[in-house]
Design a protein around this motif. Structure first.
Motif, PDB file in Angstrom:
ATOM      1  N   TRP A  90       0.861  -1.184   0.000  1.00 61.13           N
ATOM      2  CA  TRP A  90       0.000   0.000   0.000  1.00 61.13           C
ATOM      3  C   TRP A  90       0.897   1.234   0.000  1.00 61.13           C
ATOM      4  CZ3 TRP A  90      -5.463   0.222   1.080  1.00 61.13           C
ATOM      5  CH2 TRP A  90      -6.064  -1.035   1.250  1.00 61.13           C
ATOM      6  N   VAL A  91       0.460   2.299  -0.663  1.00 58.39           N
ATOM      7  CA  VAL A  91       1.181   3.570  -0.613  1.00 58.39           C
ATOM      8  C   VAL A  91       0.196   4.654  -0.205  1.00 58.39           C
ATOM      9  CG1 VAL A  91       2.556   5.262  -1.868  1.00 58.39           C
ATOM     10  CG2 VAL A  91       2.786   2.826  -2.427  1.00 58.39           C
ATOM     11  N   ILE A  92       0.541   5.342   0.868  1.00 56.40           N
ATOM     12  CA  ILE A  92      -0.244   6.472   1.352  1.00 56.40           C
ATOM     13  C   ILE A  92       0.605   7.715   1.152  1.00 56.40           C
ATOM     14  CG2 ILE A  92      -1.319   7.541   3.373  1.00 56.40           C
ATOM     15  CD1 ILE A  92      -1.502   4.635   4.511  1.00 56.40           C
ATOM     16  N   GLU A  93       0.064   8.707   0.476  1.00 62.37           N
ATOM     17  CA  GLU A  93       0.804   9.947   0.255  1.00 62.37           C
ATOM     18  C   GLU A  93       0.198  11.060   1.091  1.00 62.37           C
ATOM     19  OE1 GLU A  93       2.441  12.928  -3.216  1.00 62.37           O
ATOM     20  OE2 GLU A  93       1.958  10.845  -3.708  1.00 62.37           O
ATOM     21  N   ILE A  94       1.078  11.732   1.826  1.00 64.86           N
ATOM     22  CA  ILE A  94       0.702  12.852   2.684  1.00 64.86           C
ATOM     23  C   ILE A  94       1.294  14.121   2.081  1.00 64.86           C
ATOM     24  CG2 ILE A  94       1.047  13.894   4.960  1.00 64.86           C
ATOM     25  CD1 ILE A  94       1.322  11.020   6.044  1.00 64.86           C
ATOM     26  N   GLU A  95       0.518  15.191   2.094  1.00 67.50           N
ATOM     27  CA  GLU A  95       1.012  16.501   1.682  1.00 67.50           C
ATOM     28  C   GLU A  95       0.950  17.420   2.900  1.00 67.50           C
ATOM     29  OE1 GLU A  95      -1.535  17.559  -1.582  1.00 67.50           O
ATOM     30  OE2 GLU A  95      -0.444  16.256  -2.971  1.00 67.50           O
ATOM     31  N   ASP A  96       2.114  17.766   3.425  1.00 70.82           N
ATOM     32  CA  ASP A  96       2.141  18.606   4.618  1.00 70.82           C
ATOM     33  C   ASP A  96       3.422  19.425   4.654  1.00 70.82           C
ATOM     34  OD1 ASP A  96       0.881  19.298   7.264  1.00 70.82           O
ATOM     35  OD2 ASP A  96       2.853  18.618   7.937  1.00 70.82           O
ATOM     36  N   ARG A  97       3.285  20.715   4.590  1.00 74.61           N
ATOM     37  CA  ARG A  97       4.443  21.627   4.609  1.00 74.61           C
ATOM     38  C   ARG A  97       5.273  21.500   5.889  1.00 74.61           C
ATOM     39  NH1 ARG A  97       3.970  25.034   0.406  1.00 74.61           N
ATOM     40  NH2 ARG A  97       1.889  25.501  -0.377  1.00 74.61           N
ATOM     41  N   HIS A  98       4.635  21.076   6.962  1.00 74.49           N
ATOM     42  CA  HIS A  98       5.322  20.965   8.256  1.00 74.49           C
ATOM     43  C   HIS A  98       5.994  19.605   8.459  1.00 74.49           C
ATOM     44  CE1 HIS A  98       3.425  24.734   9.202  1.00 74.49           C
ATOM     45  NE2 HIS A  98       2.239  24.216   8.922  1.00 74.49           N
ATOM     46  N   GLY A  99       5.825  18.688   7.514  1.00 73.63           N
ATOM     47  CA  GLY A  99       6.487  17.384   7.595  1.00 73.63           C
ATOM     48  C   GLY A  99       5.856  16.421   8.579  1.00 73.63           C
ATOM     49  N   ARG A 100       4.570  16.608   8.898  1.00 74.23           N
ATOM     50  CA  ARG A 100       3.922  15.734   9.874  1.00 74.23           C
ATOM     51  C   ARG A 100       3.419  14.448   9.210  1.00 74.23           C
ATOM     52  NH1 ARG A 100      -0.739  19.419  11.786  1.00 74.23           N
ATOM     53  NH2 ARG A 100      -0.681  19.828   9.554  1.00 74.23           N
ATOM     54  N   THR A 101       3.693  13.321   9.861  1.00 73.61           N
ATOM     55  CA  THR A 101       3.155  12.021   9.435  1.00 73.61           C
ATOM     56  C   THR A 101       2.339  11.363  10.534  1.00 73.61           C
ATOM     57  OG1 THR A 101       5.076  10.772  10.213  1.00 73.61           O
ATOM     58  CG2 THR A 101       5.136  11.579   7.912  1.00 73.61           C
ATOM     59  N   LEU A 102       2.540  11.768  11.768  1.00 81.22           N
ATOM     60  CA  LEU A 102       1.915  11.191  12.964  1.00 81.22           C
ATOM     61  C   LEU A 102       2.375   9.750  13.233  1.00 81.22           C
ATOM     62  CD1 LEU A 102      -1.786  12.470  12.611  1.00 81.22           C
ATOM     63  CD2 LEU A 102       0.217  13.666  13.522  1.00 81.22           C
ATOM     64  N   LEU A 103       3.346   9.241  12.497  1.00 82.88           N
ATOM     65  CA  LEU A 103       3.766   7.854  12.666  1.00 82.88           C
ATOM     66  C   LEU A 103       4.371   7.590  14.044  1.00 82.88           C
ATOM     67  CD1 LEU A 103       5.312   7.114   9.168  1.00 82.88           C
ATOM     68  CD2 LEU A 103       3.135   6.284  10.092  1.00 82.88           C
ATOM     69  N   GLU A 104       4.831   8.625  14.713  1.00 81.70           N
ATOM     70  CA  GLU A 104       5.418   8.451  16.052  1.00 81.70           C
ATOM     71  C   GLU A 104       4.361   8.371  17.137  1.00 81.70           C
ATOM     72  OE1 GLU A 104       4.492  12.652  15.486  1.00 81.70           O
ATOM     73  OE2 GLU A 104       5.521  11.230  14.189  1.00 81.70           O
ATOM     74  N   GLU A 105       3.099   8.591  16.781  1.00 81.08           N
ATOM     75  CA  GLU A 105       2.039   8.587  17.780  1.00 81.08           C
ATOM     76  C   GLU A 105       1.681   7.179  18.238  1.00 81.08           C
ATOM     77  OE1 GLU A 105      -1.400  10.839  16.732  1.00 81.08           O
ATOM     78  OE2 GLU A 105      -0.318  12.722  16.923  1.00 81.08           O
ATOM     79  N   GLU A 106       1.158   7.118  19.441  1.00 80.96           N
ATOM     80  CA  GLU A 106       0.696   5.864  20.039  1.00 80.96           C
ATOM     81  C   GLU A 106      -0.288   5.151  19.131  1.00 80.96           C
ATOM     82  OE1 GLU A 106       0.570   2.975  22.927  1.00 80.96           O
ATOM     83  OE2 GLU A 106       1.756   4.806  23.059  1.00 80.96           O
ATOM     84  N   GLY A 107      -0.114   3.850  18.973  1.00 76.90           N
ATOM     85  CA  GLY A 107      -1.044   3.036  18.217  1.00 76.90           C
ATOM     86  C   GLY A 107      -0.750   2.897  16.741  1.00 76.90           C
ATOM     87  N   LEU A 108       0.280   3.573  16.251  1.00 75.37           N
ATOM     88  CA  LEU A 108       0.580   3.480  14.825  1.00 75.37           C
ATOM     89  C   LEU A 108       1.781   2.622  14.515  1.00 75.37           C
ATOM     90  CD1 LEU A 108      -0.226   7.119  13.692  1.00 75.37           C
ATOM     91  CD2 LEU A 108      -1.561   5.056  13.309  1.00 75.37           C
ATOM     92  N   ALA A 109       2.370   2.013  15.511  1.00 74.65           N
ATOM     93  CA  ALA A 109       3.539   1.145  15.288  1.00 74.65           C
ATOM     94  C   ALA A 109       3.198  -0.128  14.606  1.00 74.65           C
ATOM     95  CB  ALA A 109       4.208   0.789  16.599  1.00 74.65           C
TER      96      ALA A 109
END
Length: 109
Positions: A90-109
């Motif tokens: 799967w490929v998910i593309e994010i567009e965010d000028r601030h570079g946020r992915t939220l991957l470091e958040e709880e529950g996304l590991a």
């Protein structure tokens, strides 16, 4: 330990990004139950990064860079190579000028 089906994880991740007002799109659907996931981040300045799951030092699954802070066309090439090796990804593309992915958040590991 049983893992969450990929399509459910992707839906939950997209919903979390939407709650944070971060635009995200599924650009390639992979295998619904056990496909790998690549998260591509475009920072809207011609640069980007891509992340995928890797084994951490304690044998836990963590998000690691596939391509980091590179020209966006190079990130796209890295993602295309991975899709060539694994058409079920799967490929998910994010567009965010601030570079946020939220991957470091709880529950996304």
């Amino acid at each position: 330990m049983a893992r969450l089906a990929t399509h459910i994880w992707v839906s939950a991740y997209i919903a979390r990004l939407e709650q944070a007002a971060i635009p995200a799109f599924v650009t390639a659907k992979g295998e619904a139950t056990a496909g790998a996931v690549i998260v591509k981040l475009a920072t809207m300045d011609g640069r980007g990064s891509a992340y995928h799951r890797v084994m951490g030092p304690d044998f836990e699954r963590v998000w690691g860079p596939l391509s980091e802070d590179a020209p966006e066309h190079e990130v796209d090439e890295a993602v295309a190579r991975q899709r060539g090796y694994d058409p079920d990804v799967w490929v998910i593309e994010i567009e965010d000028r601030h570079g946020r992915t939220l991957l470091e958040e709880e529950g996304l590991a």
